[in-house]
Design a protein around this motif. Structure first.
Motif, PDB file in Angstrom:
ATOM      1  N   HIS A 160       0.830  -1.208   0.000  1.00 53.61           N
ATOM      2  CA  HIS A 160       0.000   0.000   0.000  1.00 53.61           C
ATOM      3  C   HIS A 160       0.864   1.257   0.000  1.00 53.61           C
ATOM      4  CE1 HIS A 160      -2.919   2.806   2.280  1.00 53.61           C
ATOM      5  NE2 HIS A 160      -3.178   2.893   0.989  1.00 53.61           N
TER       6      HIS A 160
ATOM      7  N   HIS B 193      -1.486   1.654   8.174  1.00 52.93           N
ATOM      8  CA  HIS B 193      -2.874   1.982   7.855  1.00 52.93           C
ATOM      9  C   HIS B 193      -3.838   0.831   8.120  1.00 52.93           C
ATOM     10  CE1 HIS B 193      -0.490   4.725   5.099  1.00 52.93           C
ATOM     11  NE2 HIS B 193      -1.075   5.544   5.944  1.00 52.93           N
TER      12      HIS B 193
ATOM     13  N   TRP C  31     -10.017   4.610   6.781  1.00 46.10           N
ATOM     14  CA  TRP C  31      -9.313   5.499   7.713  1.00 46.10           C
ATOM     15  C   TRP C  31     -10.293   6.137   8.686  1.00 46.10           C
ATOM     16  CZ3 TRP C  31      -7.825  11.015   8.287  1.00 46.10           C
ATOM     17  CH2 TRP C  31      -8.838  11.892   7.872  1.00 46.10           C
TER      18      TRP C  31
ATOM     19  N   TRP D  62     -16.186  11.494   9.528  1.00 47.68           N
ATOM     20  CA  TRP D  62     -15.005  11.684   8.690  1.00 47.68           C
ATOM     21  C   TRP D  62     -15.342  11.320   7.243  1.00 47.68           C
ATOM     22  CZ3 TRP D  62      -9.826   9.885  11.383  1.00 47.68           C
ATOM     23  CH2 TRP D  62      -9.686  10.561  12.598  1.00 47.68           C
ATOM     24  N   VAL D  63     -14.661  11.968   6.330  1.00 48.52           N
ATOM     25  CA  VAL D  63     -14.879  11.725   4.901  1.00 48.52           C
ATOM     26  C   VAL D  63     -13.891  10.648   4.435  1.00 48.52           C
ATOM     27  CG1 VAL D  63     -14.876  12.815   2.614  1.00 48.52           C
ATOM     28  CG2 VAL D  63     -15.603  14.130   4.641  1.00 48.52           C
ATOM     29  N   GLU D  64     -14.396   9.656   3.682  1.00 47.82           N
ATOM     30  CA  GLU D  64     -13.540   8.542   3.243  1.00 47.82           C
ATOM     31  C   GLU D  64     -12.479   9.029   2.245  1.00 47.82           C
ATOM     32  OE1 GLU D  64     -11.674   6.050   3.667  1.00 47.82           O
ATOM     33  OE2 GLU D  64     -13.370   4.777   4.232  1.00 47.82           O
ATOM     34  N   GLN D  65     -11.371   8.311   2.208  1.00 48.39           N
ATOM     35  CA  GLN D  65     -10.277   8.653   1.298  1.00 48.39           C
ATOM     36  C   GLN D  65     -10.624   8.317  -0.155  1.00 48.39           C
ATOM     37  OE1 GLN D  65      -7.133  10.099   2.310  1.00 48.39           O
ATOM     38  NE2 GLN D  65      -8.508  10.494   4.031  1.00 48.39           N
ATOM     39  N   ASP D  66      -9.962   9.007  -1.045  1.00 49.70           N
ATOM     40  CA  ASP D  66     -10.102   8.781  -2.481  1.00 49.70           C
ATOM     41  C   ASP D  66      -9.671   7.347  -2.839  1.00 49.70           C
ATOM     42  OD1 ASP D  66      -8.348   9.078  -5.248  1.00 49.70           O
ATOM     43  OD2 ASP D  66     -10.225  10.199  -5.269  1.00 49.70           O
TER      44      ASP D  66
ATOM     45  N   GLU E 100      -8.064   6.174  -5.363  1.00 46.40           N
ATOM     46  CA  GLU E 100      -6.676   6.069  -5.843  1.00 46.40           C
ATOM     47  C   GLU E 100      -5.698   5.977  -4.680  1.00 46.40           C
ATOM     48  OE1 GLU E 100      -4.989   5.750  -8.861  1.00 46.40           O
ATOM     49  OE2 GLU E 100      -7.019   5.151  -9.395  1.00 46.40           O
ATOM     50  N   TRP E 101      -5.974   6.732  -3.627  1.00 44.02           N
ATOM     51  CA  TRP E 101      -5.096   6.669  -2.465  1.00 44.02           C
ATOM     52  C   TRP E 101      -5.251   5.332  -1.748  1.00 44.02           C
ATOM     53  CZ3 TRP E 101      -5.201   5.787   2.744  1.00 44.02           C
ATOM     54  CH2 TRP E 101      -4.024   6.081   3.437  1.00 44.02           C
TER      55      TRP E 101
ATOM     56  N   ALA F 101      -0.338  13.493  -4.889  1.00 41.66           N
ATOM     57  CA  ALA F 101      -1.248  13.365  -3.738  1.00 41.66           C
ATOM     58  C   ALA F 101      -1.670  11.914  -3.540  1.00 41.66           C
ATOM     59  CB  ALA F 101      -2.462  14.259  -3.946  1.00 41.66           C
ATOM     60  N   ASP F 102      -1.931  11.205  -4.626  1.00 43.72           N
ATOM     61  CA  ASP F 102      -2.400   9.813  -4.512  1.00 43.72           C
ATOM     62  C   ASP F 102      -1.343   8.880  -3.931  1.00 43.72           C
ATOM     63  OD1 ASP F 102      -4.917  10.376  -5.463  1.00 43.72           O
ATOM     64  OD2 ASP F 102      -4.416   9.929  -7.549  1.00 43.72           O
ATOM     65  N   GLN F 103      -0.060   9.208  -4.165  1.00 47.85           N
ATOM     66  CA  GLN F 103       0.987   8.324  -3.669  1.00 47.85           C
ATOM     67  C   GLN F 103       1.435   8.696  -2.254  1.00 47.85           C
ATOM     68  OE1 GLN F 103       4.794   9.066  -3.449  1.00 47.85           O
ATOM     69  NE2 GLN F 103       3.879  11.085  -3.141  1.00 47.85           N
TER      70      GLN F 103
ATOM     71  N   PRO G  67      -3.097   9.523   4.854  1.00 45.38           N
ATOM     72  CA  PRO G  67      -4.412   9.912   4.318  1.00 45.38           C
ATOM     73  C   PRO G  67      -4.565  11.425   4.258  1.00 45.38           C
ATOM     74  CG  PRO G  67      -4.634   8.380   6.183  1.00 45.38           C
ATOM     75  CD  PRO G  67      -3.200   8.808   6.132  1.00 45.38           C
ATOM     76  N   ASP G  68      -5.453  11.878   3.392  1.00 47.40           N
ATOM     77  CA  ASP G  68      -5.784  13.304   3.344  1.00 47.40           C
ATOM     78  C   ASP G  68      -6.538  13.684   4.619  1.00 47.40           C
ATOM     79  OD1 ASP G  68      -4.722  13.707   0.788  1.00 47.40           O
ATOM     80  OD2 ASP G  68      -6.534  12.936  -0.158  1.00 47.40           O
TER      81      ASP G  68
ATOM     82  N   TYR H 289      -9.010  15.333   5.675  1.00 44.89           N
ATOM     83  CA  TYR H 289     -10.242  16.005   5.254  1.00 44.89           C
ATOM     84  C   TYR H 289     -10.971  16.675   6.421  1.00 44.89           C
ATOM     85  CZ  TYR H 289     -10.106  13.474   0.768  1.00 44.89           C
ATOM     86  OH  TYR H 289      -9.761  12.979  -0.459  1.00 44.89           O
ATOM     87  N   LEU H 290     -11.608  17.790   6.103  1.00 45.82           N
ATOM     88  CA  LEU H 290     -12.478  18.456   7.072  1.00 45.82           C
ATOM     89  C   LEU H 290     -13.649  17.528   7.405  1.00 45.82           C
ATOM     90  CD1 LEU H 290     -13.086  21.312   8.437  1.00 45.82           C
ATOM     91  CD2 LEU H 290     -14.623  21.681   6.490  1.00 45.82           C
ATOM     92  N   PRO H 291     -13.865  17.211   8.686  1.00 38.37           N
ATOM     93  CA  PRO H 291     -14.986  16.316   9.023  1.00 38.37           C
ATOM     94  C   PRO H 291     -16.329  17.027   8.849  1.00 38.37           C
ATOM     95  CG  PRO H 291     -13.918  17.098  11.017  1.00 38.37           C
ATOM     96  CD  PRO H 291     -13.102  17.624   9.873  1.00 38.37           C
ATOM     97  N   ASP H 292     -17.378  16.224   8.669  1.00 38.24           N
ATOM     98  CA  ASP H 292     -18.715  16.808   8.453  1.00 38.24           C
ATOM     99  C   ASP H 292     -19.163  17.666   9.635  1.00 38.24           C
ATOM    100  OD1 ASP H 292     -18.884  15.655   5.988  1.00 38.24           O
ATOM    101  OD2 ASP H 292     -19.936  13.857   6.701  1.00 38.24           O
TER     102      ASP H 292
ATOM    103  N   GLU I 258      -4.701  12.344  14.027  1.00 38.26           N
ATOM    104  CA  GLU I 258      -4.510  11.177  13.144  1.00 38.26           C
ATOM    105  C   GLU I 258      -3.413  11.461  12.114  1.00 38.26           C
ATOM    106  OE1 GLU I 258      -6.034   8.327  13.426  1.00 38.26           O
ATOM    107  OE2 GLU I 258      -5.549   7.331  11.543  1.00 38.26           O
TER     108      GLU I 258
END
Lengths: 128, 194
Positions: free
Chosen positions: A51, A71, A88, A94-98, A100-101, B95-97, B101-102, B104-107, B121
């Motif tokens: 990964h 991970h 993750w 939380w928003v799921e990862q893309d 591709e990642w 970014a993908d590699q 993890p990104d 991200y701003l949580p909801d 995290e």
């Protein structure tokens, strides 16, 4: 593993060092390899997680799967297949990862054997 | 010497003799700097959402972590190129590699704790990521090791800050002298903007 490729067997540890349920990292040339024994069966795979490249030998076993400490992805150490692509998300908000990642290949496995109290891993022979 | 012909690079030769898998190291560094750069981007969004009375209390510390993560990118990228590596041409692939993890701003970002959990995290992943580089280079590649351990020291501090804010466990933190001071990586020659 390509059947036509010439393989070389390398001694990596004594049999008694690889106890039931254990995993360890060994190095052959420039390759870091994770070896282990589960229910009497030996396994060997490249120590780099497919990964994101973390050291798999820092993880732990869950049944026949190695769980990567980075991970949480799980790979079957005998088939090499990715078994669990952990999310993750530690919280529902939380928003799921893309995709591709998140995607991952499978483990790279090596032939492993045991003879006269020694454990051997076979790697492609270096080309002259 | 013919133009474009690369001479023997002793700095790489000694690494190989020391047993460093340079290809694997370059891969880990690219993933590591990818995580720092994307974290810098996502922390910008997270910091913008530190609103209200609670948000006012943490936005400066988020800003320190944000700028210092960018500094980590700046500190390690020159070393990646020295080793013969390079950044992906396409920022999407970069970014993908990335190794983490990104963030991200949580909801439910109005709850400041939800932002802190995402920040924590991200820092914890960065510690694992640079720990891999330190393990691979300790005693073998002092130059990469020196930069990686400086970055890791700041990531460990960031983790301690966010744990303190979430759990009240003391971190020993007071404040940086200025936003994004980078007390450890700030002495890297590459950080010319500091």
């Amino acid at each position: 593993m390509n059947g036509n490729t010439k393989m070389k067997r390398h001694p990596v540890c004594k049999s008694e060092e690889l106890t039931e349920g254990s995993i360890m990292k060994v190095t052959v040339g420039m390759e870091d390899i994770m070896i282990g024994r589960k229910n009497g069966r030996l396994f060997a795979c490249n120590n780099s997680c497919p990964h994101k490249g973390a050291s798999l030998s820092k993880g732990h076993m869950n049944g026949d799967n190695i769980v990567c400490y980075m991970h949480g992805y799980e790979y079957n150490v005998f088939s090499g297949k990715l078994e669990d692509m952990k999310s993750w998300k530690k919280e529902p908000t939380w928003v799921e990862q893309d995709e591709e990642w998140r995607k991952s290949g499978d483990l790279f496995l090596y032939p492993i054997s045991e003879e006269n109290g020694m454990v051997y891993v076979s790697l492609k022979e270096a080309q002259p | 010497m013919v133009k474009g012909e690369v001479p023997n690079i002793v700095a790489l030769e000694v690494l190989k003799k020391n047993g460093v898998n340079v290809e694997k190291l370059k891969e880990l560094l690219t993933k590591g700097v990818g995580a720092e750069f994307t974290t810098y981007y996502y922390y910008t969004i997270l910091r913008m959402h530190c609103t209200g009375l609670d948000g006012e209390g943490i936005k400066e510390i988020v800003e320190d972590a944000r700028i210092e993560d960018r500094n980590h990118f700046e500190a390690m990228v020159p070393r990646l190129y020295e080793l013969g590596g390079s950044l992906p041409k396409d920022i999407r692939k970069f970014a993908d590699q990335a190794g983490c993890p990104d963030a991200y701003l949580p909801d439910n970002w109005e709850d400041i704790n939800s932002i802190l959990k995402v920040l924590l995290e991200a820092e914890q992943c960065a510690i694992r990521s640079w720990g891999e580089v330190c393990d691979m280079t300790a005693g073998k590649d002092p130059r990469t090791y020196d930069i990686a351990q400086r970055i890791m020291q700041e990531e460990v501090e960031h983790e301690a800050w966010f744990i303190e804010l979430l759990s009240k466990r003391p971190s020993g933190h007071f404040r940086r002298k200025f936003a994004g001071q980078s007390p450890h990586t700030g002495s890297q020659g590459s950080l010319i903007h500091l």
